[in-house]
Enzyme design. Structure first.
Site, PDB file in Angstrom:
ATOM      1  N   ARG A   1       0.836  -1.205   0.000  1.00 42.54           N
ATOM      2  CA  ARG A   1       0.000   0.000   0.000  1.00 42.54           C
ATOM      3  C   ARG A   1       0.867   1.249   0.000  1.00 42.54           C
ATOM      4  O   ARG A   1       0.586   2.217  -0.670  1.00 42.54           O
ATOM      5  CB  ARG A   1      -0.846  -0.023   1.281  1.00 42.54           C
ATOM      6  N   ARG A   2       1.964   1.214   0.741  1.00 45.63           N
ATOM      7  CA  ARG A   2       2.810   2.398   0.870  1.00 45.63           C
ATOM      8  C   ARG A   2       3.970   2.336  -0.116  1.00 45.63           C
ATOM      9  O   ARG A   2       4.746   1.367  -0.108  1.00 45.63           O
ATOM     10  CB  ARG A   2       3.341   2.505   2.299  1.00 45.63           C
TER      11      ARG A   2
ATOM     12  N   TYR B   1       8.172  -5.049   9.201  1.00 51.53           N
ATOM     13  CA  TYR B   1       7.450  -6.296   9.471  1.00 51.53           C
ATOM     14  C   TYR B   1       8.354  -7.505   9.634  1.00 51.53           C
ATOM     15  O   TYR B   1       7.986  -8.467  10.304  1.00 51.53           O
ATOM     16  CB  TYR B   1       6.436  -6.564   8.350  1.00 51.53           C
TER      17      TYR B   1
ATOM     18  N   ALA C   1       5.098 -16.128  10.860  1.00 51.60           N
ATOM     19  CA  ALA C   1       5.858 -15.552   9.748  1.00 51.60           C
ATOM     20  C   ALA C   1       7.365 -15.467  10.008  1.00 51.60           C
ATOM     21  O   ALA C   1       8.165 -15.926   9.186  1.00 51.60           O
ATOM     22  CB  ALA C   1       5.291 -14.173   9.414  1.00 51.60           C
TER      23      ALA C   1
ATOM     24  N   LYS D   1      -8.430 -21.114  15.728  1.00 55.98           N
ATOM     25  CA  LYS D   1      -7.271 -21.228  16.640  1.00 55.98           C
ATOM     26  C   LYS D   1      -6.871 -19.845  17.163  1.00 55.98           C
ATOM     27  O   LYS D   1      -6.321 -19.723  18.253  1.00 55.98           O
ATOM     28  CB  LYS D   1      -6.115 -21.966  15.964  1.00 55.98           C
TER      29      LYS D   1
ATOM     30  N   ARG E   1       0.380 -12.704  17.528  1.00 59.44           N
ATOM     31  CA  ARG E   1      -0.282 -11.453  17.874  1.00 59.44           C
ATOM     32  C   ARG E   1      -1.570 -11.707  18.657  1.00 59.44           C
ATOM     33  O   ARG E   1      -1.943 -10.932  19.526  1.00 59.44           O
ATOM     34  CB  ARG E   1      -0.579 -10.615  16.624  1.00 59.44           C
TER      35      ARG E   1
ATOM     36  N   GLU F   1      -6.217 -11.058  14.128  1.00 53.26           N
ATOM     37  CA  GLU F   1      -7.510 -11.333  13.504  1.00 53.26           C
ATOM     38  C   GLU F   1      -8.576 -11.800  14.500  1.00 53.26           C
ATOM     39  O   GLU F   1      -9.762 -11.561  14.309  1.00 53.26           O
ATOM     40  CB  GLU F   1      -7.354 -12.415  12.421  1.00 53.26           C
TER      41      GLU F   1
HETATM   42  N1  LIG Z   1       1.957 -12.976  10.451  1.00 56.96           N
HETATM   43  C1  LIG Z   1       1.782 -14.287  10.488  1.00 56.96           C
HETATM   44  O1  LIG Z   1       2.551 -15.023  11.127  1.00 56.96           O
HETATM   45  C2  LIG Z   1       0.632 -14.909   9.731  1.00 56.96           C
HETATM   46  C3  LIG Z   1       0.719 -16.250   9.393  1.00 56.96           C
HETATM   47  C4  LIG Z   1      -0.330 -16.849   8.703  1.00 56.96           C
HETATM   48  C5  LIG Z   1      -1.432 -16.090   8.352  1.00 56.96           C
HETATM   49  N2  LIG Z   1      -1.488 -14.770   8.671  1.00 56.96           N
HETATM   50  C6  LIG Z   1      -2.643 -14.012   8.219  1.00 56.96           C
HETATM   51  O2  LIG Z   1      -2.253 -13.167   7.166  1.00 56.96           O
HETATM   52  C7  LIG Z   1      -3.114 -12.027   7.115  1.00 56.96           C
HETATM   53  C8  LIG Z   1      -2.252 -10.768   7.030  1.00 56.96           C
HETATM   54  O3  LIG Z   1      -1.559 -10.697   8.265  1.00 56.96           O
HETATM   55  P1  LIG Z   1      -0.098 -10.100   8.442  1.00 56.96           P
HETATM   56  O4  LIG Z   1       0.543 -10.881   9.504  1.00 56.96           O
HETATM   57  O5  LIG Z   1       0.627  -9.954   7.178  1.00 56.96           O
HETATM   58  O6  LIG Z   1      -0.519  -8.671   9.026  1.00 56.96           O
HETATM   59  P2  LIG Z   1       0.397  -7.423   9.267  1.00 56.96           P
HETATM   60  O7  LIG Z   1      -0.276  -6.615  10.308  1.00 56.96           O
HETATM   61  O8  LIG Z   1       1.812  -7.841   9.485  1.00 56.96           O
HETATM   62  O9  LIG Z   1       0.350  -6.660   7.863  1.00 56.96           O
HETATM   63  C9  LIG Z   1      -0.842  -6.221   7.323  1.00 56.96           C
HETATM   64  C10 LIG Z   1      -0.541  -5.516   6.013  1.00 56.96           C
HETATM   65  O10 LIG Z   1      -1.768  -5.066   5.442  1.00 56.96           O
HETATM   66  C11 LIG Z   1      -1.683  -3.666   5.181  1.00 56.96           C
HETATM   67  N3  LIG Z   1      -2.999  -3.085   5.338  1.00 56.96           N
HETATM   68  C12 LIG Z   1      -3.603  -2.634   6.451  1.00 56.96           C
HETATM   69  N4  LIG Z   1      -4.820  -2.157   6.154  1.00 56.96           N
HETATM   70  C13 LIG Z   1      -4.977  -2.300   4.827  1.00 56.96           C
HETATM   71  C14 LIG Z   1      -5.995  -1.972   3.917  1.00 56.96           C
HETATM   72  N5  LIG Z   1      -7.122  -1.379   4.317  1.00 56.96           N
HETATM   73  N6  LIG Z   1      -5.814  -2.285   2.617  1.00 56.96           N
HETATM   74  C15 LIG Z   1      -4.675  -2.865   2.194  1.00 56.96           C
HETATM   75  N7  LIG Z   1      -3.666  -3.179   2.997  1.00 56.96           N
HETATM   76  C16 LIG Z   1      -3.821  -2.908   4.302  1.00 56.96           C
HETATM   77  C17 LIG Z   1      -0.663  -3.127   6.170  1.00 56.96           C
HETATM   78  O11 LIG Z   1      -0.112  -1.924   5.704  1.00 56.96           O
HETATM   79  C18 LIG Z   1       0.345  -4.288   6.192  1.00 56.96           C
HETATM   80  O12 LIG Z   1       1.211  -4.180   5.096  1.00 56.96           O
HETATM   81  C19 LIG Z   1      -3.993 -12.109   8.359  1.00 56.96           C
HETATM   82  O13 LIG Z   1      -5.238 -12.629   8.008  1.00 56.96           O
HETATM   83  C20 LIG Z   1      -3.249 -13.098   9.260  1.00 56.96           C
HETATM   84  O14 LIG Z   1      -4.110 -13.808  10.108  1.00 56.96           O
HETATM   85  C21 LIG Z   1      -0.469 -14.148   9.342  1.00 56.96           C
HETATM   86  O1  LIG Z   2       0.432 -13.947  15.003  1.00 58.67           O
HETATM   87  P1  LIG Z   2      -0.898 -14.606  14.873  1.00 58.67           P
HETATM   88  O2  LIG Z   2      -1.567 -14.837  16.187  1.00 58.67           O
HETATM   89  O3  LIG Z   2      -1.772 -13.904  13.858  1.00 58.67           O
HETATM   90  O4  LIG Z   2      -0.626 -16.072  14.292  1.00 58.67           O
HETATM   91  C1  LIG Z   2       0.133 -16.192  13.128  1.00 58.67           C
HETATM   92  C2  LIG Z   2      -0.196 -17.453  12.372  1.00 58.67           C
HETATM   93  O5  LIG Z   2      -1.556 -17.544  12.074  1.00 58.67           O
HETATM   94  C3  LIG Z   2       0.304 -18.701  13.049  1.00 58.67           C
HETATM   95  O6  LIG Z   2       0.072 -19.803  12.208  1.00 58.67           O
END
Ligand SMILES: NC(=O)c1ccc[n+]([C@@H]2O[C@H](COP(=O)([O-])OP(=O)(O)OC[C@H]3O[C@@H](n4cnc5c(N)ncnc54)[C@H](O)[C@@H]3O)[C@@H](O)[C@H]2O)c1
Ligand SMILES: O=P(O)(O)OC[C@H](O)CO
Length: 376
Positions: free
Chosen positions: A40-41, A57, A149, A200, A264, A290
């Site tokens: 986005r940025r 991140y 991640a 979960k 988180r 989430e």
């Molecule tokens: N981080 C993990 O370990 C992990 C692992 C598996 C699944 N997930 C899932 O992946 C998804 C994304 O999580 P994440 O960890 O990358 O989150 P994050 O908070 O690290 O990053 C979110 C990203 O989305 C952007 N964003 C925020 N609002 C937005 C909008 N309105 N439109 C477009 N972009 C926007 C932010 O700028 C950022 O780049 C979530 O559903 C999370 O549950 C995360």
């Molecule tokens: O950091 P959380 O709690 O969003 O968990 C990250 C992933 O979903 C783990 O599999």
């Protein structure tokens, strides 16, 4: 590598450059794809493209050379053979509205990496994609599993599952999303795989709460185990296969998320357990948890389908300030006077059958070189 070889690499796009989007981009690039990230940025797009870093991140992680980024969705999506989506669940629909004209007429696989449900509708992310892009569900896949991640970005060996109603789509995505440290299994249970990832998170918030309160391992093990029962009952009532909840997207992810300080959701729960209000926790969280937005829609769906979720109900009460976090544990299952059986509330008496089928499936996967048996 010559320019020609470079150009011959399959080209994939990841929409969303937070911790998971960027990590998944690295997984795909290390698996041999040419990856374009959408951020986005513009300054983040520049940092990924030029410095091969995403310092906010994924601090300390070097990204592969064949990963670039842009803040233009049009540029990011042009020529993509697969599109991966990784924005916060509550922002998916608005982003798809912009994506829709850019992918009109395309039939490339669309892969959700997200683990939430939409707050207003209770829809899973694959349903939002199908609705908003008006596309064939056979094109849609979801990825889930114990996937923190930062651990994967450090190339620690990890497995995940890719689910699609179409075995062909699941296979195509799993072939792309694998490398020396990341292994993708496949299944066709989209509902179970998606709900595993969503549910979960709610149990991880509960674990964070009891951690914050100061309770120990017995309490946490009790909540994890009873939480898995709630997850299974709920998901099966929505149409999932119970085995999926015993797999990577259910039990696997539950263990990782409940154990890790990197989570988180777990962190948000811990702050609640330490006495911070919901509003304070939201202010303190720098990243997407989430679970906080999924609690209410999941409980609405549970009530509609007659499934009891006492642990998730208590998480909601703590979030609403209606329960002292210290009180979350004693009501682990029910507070009526009748002793409750340990098996799932569905009363199918099928716990052994579900276990046997998952064992059988694991054997089948071994026989088929790590893939599910045909039609599994
Ligand atoms: N981080 C993990 O370990 C992990 C692992 C598996 C699944 N997930 C899932 O992946 C998804 C994304 O999580 P994440 O960890 O990358 O989150 P994050 O908070 O690290 O990053 C979110 C990203 O989305 C952007 N964003 C925020 N609002 C937005 C909008 N309105 N439109 C477009 N972009 C926007 C932010 O700028 C950022 O780049 C979530 O559903 C999370 O549950 C995360
Ligand atoms: O950091 P959380 O709690 O969003 O968990 C990250 C992933 O979903 C783990 O599999």
């Amino acid at each position: 590598m010559s320019r020609r070889e470079e150009a011959a690499r399959p080209r994939v796009t990841v929409v969303g450059s937070g911790s998971w989007g960027t990590t998944f981009g690295k997984i795909l690039a290390d698996g041999g794809a040419r990856v374009t990230m959408w951020a986005r940025r513009p300054e983040l797009a520049l940092e990924i493209s030029e410095a091969k870093r995403n310092s906010r991140y994924l601090p300390g992680i070097n990204l592969p050379r064949q990963m670039t980024a842009t803040a233009s969705l049009e540029e990011a999506l042009a020529g993509a053979e697969q599109i991966y989506l990784s924005v916060p669940s509550q922002a998916l629909r608005e982003n798809l509205a912009t994506i829709r004209p850019l992918v009109a007429g395309s039939d490339v696989p669309l892969v959700s990496l997200m683990k939430g449900v939409e707050r207003e509708s209770g829809l899973r992310m694959s349903q939002v994609i199908e609705q908003e892009l008006d596309c064939d569900p056979m094109r849609i896949a979801v990825a889930s599993g114990p996937n923190l991640a930062l651990e994967i970005a450090k190339e620690q060996p990890t497995a995940a599952v890719i689910a699609s109603q179409s075995q062909e789509t699941a296979d195509a995505v799993a072939r792309r999303a694998r490398n020396l440290y990341f292994r993708s299994f496949v299944n066709t249970d989209v509902i179970g795989t998606e709900f595993g990832g969503v549910l979960k998170n709610l149990i991880a918030v509960a674990i964070g709460i009891v951690d914050g309160v100061g309770y120990g391992e017995n309490t946490k093990a009790s909540i994890i185990t009873r939480g898995l029962v709630e997850m299974t009952d709920f998901a099966v009532a929505q149409g999932a296969h119970p085995e999926t909840l015993q797999g990577l997207a259910g039990l696997g992810d539950l263990i990782a998320t409940c154990q890790s300080p990197l989570s988180r959701n777990n962190t948000a729960g811990r702050l609640l357990g330490q006495g911070f209000s919901f509003q304070d926790v939201v202010k303190q969280m720098q990243q997407t948890a989430e679970g906080l937005a999924s609690v209410a829609p999941i409980l609405t769906l549970a009530r509609e389908s007659g499934v009891g979720m006492p642990i998730v109900e208590q998480v909601k009460m703590v979030l609403d300030g209606a329960m002292n976090p210290k009180d979350i544990a004693p009501h682990l299952t029910t507070d009526d006077d009748t002793p409750q059986g340990e098996r799932t509330q569905n009363g199918s008496g099928d716990g052994g059958g579900a276990f046997w089928r998952s064992f059988q499936r694991a054997l089948d996967q071994l026989r088929h070189g790590g893939r599910g048996a045909p039609g599994a």
